[in-house]
Design a protein around this motif. Structure first.
Motif, mmCIF file in Angstrom:
data_model
loop_
_atom_site.group_PDB
_atom_site.id
_atom_site.type_symbol
_atom_site.label_atom_id
_atom_site.label_comp_id
_atom_site.label_asym_id
_atom_site.label_seq_id
_atom_site.Cartn_x
_atom_site.Cartn_y
_atom_site.Cartn_z
ATOM 1 N N LEU A 143 29.715 46.669 39.658
ATOM 2 C CA LEU A 143 28.418 47.246 39.306
ATOM 3 C C LEU A 143 28.255 47.506 37.817
ATOM 4 O O LEU A 143 27.135 47.493 37.305
ATOM 5 N N ALA A 144 29.337 47.730 37.088
ATOM 6 C CA ALA A 144 29.283 48.067 35.667
ATOM 7 C C ALA A 144 29.484 46.801 34.835
ATOM 8 O O ALA A 144 30.608 46.461 34.452
ATOM 9 N N VAL A 145 28.406 46.084 34.559
ATOM 10 C CA VAL A 145 28.486 44.773 33.922
ATOM 11 C C VAL A 145 29.013 44.866 32.488
ATOM 12 O O VAL A 145 29.788 44.006 32.051
ATOM 13 N N ALA A 146 28.622 45.890 31.747
ATOM 14 C CA ALA A 146 29.082 46.012 30.359
ATOM 15 C C ALA A 146 30.604 46.130 30.298
ATOM 16 O O ALA A 146 31.262 45.459 29.497
ATOM 17 N N GLN A 147 31.168 46.975 31.157
ATOM 18 C CA GLN A 147 32.624 47.108 31.201
ATOM 19 C C GLN A 147 33.281 45.819 31.686
ATOM 20 O O GLN A 147 34.357 45.444 31.232
ATOM 21 N N GLY A 148 32.620 45.134 32.613
ATOM 22 C CA GLY A 148 33.128 43.854 33.091
ATOM 23 C C GLY A 148 33.195 42.817 31.993
ATOM 24 O O GLY A 148 34.160 42.049 31.892
ATOM 25 N N MET A 149 32.181 42.794 31.131
ATOM 26 C CA MET A 149 32.171 41.841 30.023
ATOM 27 C C MET A 149 33.295 42.135 29.042
ATOM 28 O O MET A 149 33.943 41.212 28.515
ATOM 29 N N GLU A 150 33.579 43.416 28.809
ATOM 30 C CA GLU A 150 34.700 43.767 27.938
ATOM 31 C C GLU A 150 36.016 43.223 28.500
ATOM 32 O O GLU A 150 36.871 42.741 27.757
ATOM 33 N N LYS A 151 36.156 43.286 29.822
ATOM 34 C CA LYS A 151 37.380 42.777 30.451
ATOM 35 C C LYS A 151 37.451 41.257 30.349
ATOM 36 O O LYS A 151 38.528 40.688 30.113
ATOM 37 N N VAL A 152 36.317 40.584 30.525
ATOM 38 C CA VAL A 152 36.292 39.131 30.389
ATOM 39 C C VAL A 152 36.735 38.724 28.985
ATOM 40 O O VAL A 152 37.523 37.789 28.810
ATOM 41 N N PHE A 155 32.156 37.984 38.935
ATOM 42 C CA PHE A 155 33.086 38.840 38.191
ATOM 43 C C PHE A 155 32.316 39.874 37.376
ATOM 44 O O PHE A 155 32.769 41.016 37.231
ATOM 45 N N LEU A 156 31.179 39.494 36.819
ATOM 46 C CA LEU A 156 30.355 40.449 36.077
ATOM 47 C C LEU A 156 29.448 41.184 37.066
ATOM 48 O O LEU A 156 28.365 40.734 37.393
ATOM 49 N N GLY A 157 29.923 42.303 37.555
ATOM 50 C CA GLY A 157 29.184 43.081 38.545
ATOM 51 C C GLY A 157 29.948 43.276 39.827
ATOM 52 O O GLY A 157 29.683 44.210 40.581
ATOM 53 N N GLY A 158 30.903 42.370 40.090
ATOM 54 C CA GLY A 158 31.731 42.508 41.283
ATOM 55 C C GLY A 158 31.037 42.002 42.538
ATOM 56 O O GLY A 158 29.833 42.169 42.719
ATOM 57 N N TYR A 159 31.821 41.376 43.414
ATOM 58 C CA TYR A 159 31.243 40.886 44.660
ATOM 59 C C TYR A 159 30.849 42.082 45.535
ATOM 60 O O TYR A 159 31.589 43.060 45.635
ATOM 61 N N PRO A 160 29.672 42.022 46.196
ATOM 62 C CA PRO A 160 29.173 43.155 46.989
ATOM 63 C C PRO A 160 29.924 43.319 48.308
ATOM 64 O O PRO A 160 29.432 42.966 49.392
ATOM 65 N N ALA A 161 31.116 43.882 48.231
ATOM 66 C CA ALA A 161 31.992 43.988 49.406
ATOM 67 C C ALA A 161 31.367 44.807 50.528
ATOM 68 O O ALA A 161 31.717 44.628 51.700
ATOM 69 N N TRP A 162 30.446 45.700 50.175
ATOM 70 C CA TRP A 162 29.823 46.520 51.220
ATOM 71 C C TRP A 162 29.037 45.670 52.221
ATOM 72 O O TRP A 162 28.873 46.067 53.375
ATOM 73 N N LEU A 163 28.583 44.501 51.815
ATOM 74 C CA LEU A 163 27.836 43.637 52.736
ATOM 75 C C LEU A 163 28.714 43.128 53.865
ATOM 76 O O LEU A 163 28.241 42.892 54.976
ATOM 77 N N ASP A 164 29.994 42.941 53.575
ATOM 78 C CA ASP A 164 30.919 42.397 54.570
ATOM 79 C C ASP A 164 31.594 43.470 55.415
ATOM 80 O O ASP A 164 32.092 43.178 56.512
ATOM 81 N N ALA A 218 19.291 48.804 42.961
ATOM 82 C CA ALA A 218 18.703 49.267 41.702
ATOM 83 C C ALA A 218 19.735 49.271 40.580
ATOM 84 O O ALA A 218 19.427 48.917 39.430
ATOM 85 N N LEU A 219 20.955 49.661 40.891
ATOM 86 C CA LEU A 219 22.015 49.648 39.877
ATOM 87 C C LEU A 219 22.288 48.239 39.380
ATOM 88 O O LEU A 219 22.439 48.003 38.174
ATOM 89 N N LEU A 220 22.362 47.279 40.302
ATOM 90 C CA LEU A 220 22.612 45.901 39.897
ATOM 91 C C LEU A 220 21.462 45.342 39.066
ATOM 92 O O LEU A 220 21.681 44.608 38.096
ATOM 93 N N LEU A 221 20.221 45.680 39.443
ATOM 94 C CA LEU A 221 19.071 45.245 38.639
ATOM 95 C C LEU A 221 19.163 45.786 37.219
ATOM 96 O O LEU A 221 18.900 45.072 36.244
#
Length: 327
Positions: A17-26, A47-56, A74-77
């Protein structure tokens, strides 16, 4: 004749969900892979945002007007990549300096819709996007489907580099389109490379006579909750995430596969950088026995038509120059 190329898969946990932090890791992991000599670097799906595991794992999320689902959407948007996103700058700089190519999945926002997109960073060139054409049933709850306008392959000095995500590898015509574009290396992005994902990836390699980087991710419940908090979650989705199974939700198992379908390197279920040196000279040798876009294509019998127009969902019809209404 041989032409050696080092390739790498970064199998790691995103910042859900935290794309900015994900980009830093990339960026950090890309630099690490570059130091290991990799010229092509692949990350897993979303990877940028994480797979939505809650759906599964949480059936209730599909209920109409579910408050937790709405907050996560809303968070992902709010976090999603938009256009020439300024968060791309640091990774693009690293790619330009090192002359490498980096493929990573993530969420892209177009107007008010979310798309699962593979972003291919190329030296001193615009980011090549591929928006996922085929969504899983649960992904259709919140993602839009891509169109033919992003079904492209990057032509690197050493050959073509393409990318597709998960279920697209079971689309025969999508595979045919990519094989026609002439891939030397293909990134097959998955959340986890399950046995069936490995089968699809190996089949793709053998059919297309291409090296395949089957890239998975690792992720557990605690990381999902930490990402939610980092993204600014206000609490309404916390009960939903608390219902996820304890422990690991995605299990990596990434692999680098040769054009004959043989696995050259395979990762376990933890974080690691999977590295292999490939010999691009294997591709023309393999074409002697399998050329799915040439001698085995039978264009006199079969024909593939690709619509590469951008589909915006609206067509404006205005008065023409003569003042009459357009049809």
């Amino acid at each position: 004749m041989s032409e050696k190329l080092k390739v790498a898969i970064v199998q790691d946990s995103p910042a859900p969900l935290a794309v900015a932090q994900g980009m830093e890791k990339v960026v950090a992991k890309t630099r690490e892979a570059i130091e290991m000599g990799a010229r092509v670097i692949a990350f897993g799906e979303a990877f940028l945002g994480g797979y939505p595991a809650w759906l599964d794992h949480v059936p209730a999320v599909s209920l109409w007007d579910h408050p937790g689902t709405k907050e996560l959407h809303a968070l992902l948007l709010a976090q999603a990549i938009r256009g020439d996103d300024p968060r791309f700058a640091q990774l693009q700089w690293a790619v330009d300096i090192a002359g490498v190519a980096v493929s990573t999945g993530g969420y892209e926002r177009i107007r008010n819709s979310l798309y699962s997109t593979q972003f291919l960073f190329r030296p001193k060139a615009p980011v090549l996007r591929h928006r996922k054409l085929m969504l899983s049933p649960s992904e259709r709850l919140f993602l839009g489907s891509g169109d033919g306008s992003t079904l492209e392959v990057h032509q690197a000095p050493w050959g073509g580099l393409g990318q597709l995500a998960s279920d697209e590898h079971w689309m025969p015509l999508a595979r045919a389109a990519m094989h026609h574009a002439g891939e030397a290396v293909h990134v097959a992005a998955w959340p986890t490379v399950h046995d069936i994902s490995m089968l699809a990836s190996a089949h793709y390699a053998y059919e297309g006579r291409t090296f395949v980087l089957a890239a998975g991710t690792v992720q557990d419940k605690a990381e999902m909750i930490a990402g939610y908090e980092a993204a600014g979650g206000d609490g309404s989705a916390r009960k939903l995430l608390d219902r996820l199974p304890e422990g690991q939700l995605q299990h990596g198992r990434s692999a680098i596969i040769a054009p004959d379908g043989v696995v050259l390197a395979q990762a376990g279920e933890g974080a690691e950088i999977l590295l292999a040196e490939i010999d691009l000279g294997e591709i023309p040798r393999g074409l002697a026995t399998m050329d799915a876009d040439g001698q085995h294509a039978r264009p006199d019998v079969f024909e593939l038509r690709i619509d590469r127009r951008t589909r915006t969902g609206i067509v404006d019809v205005r008065e023409d120059d003569s003042g009459s209404k357009a049809a």
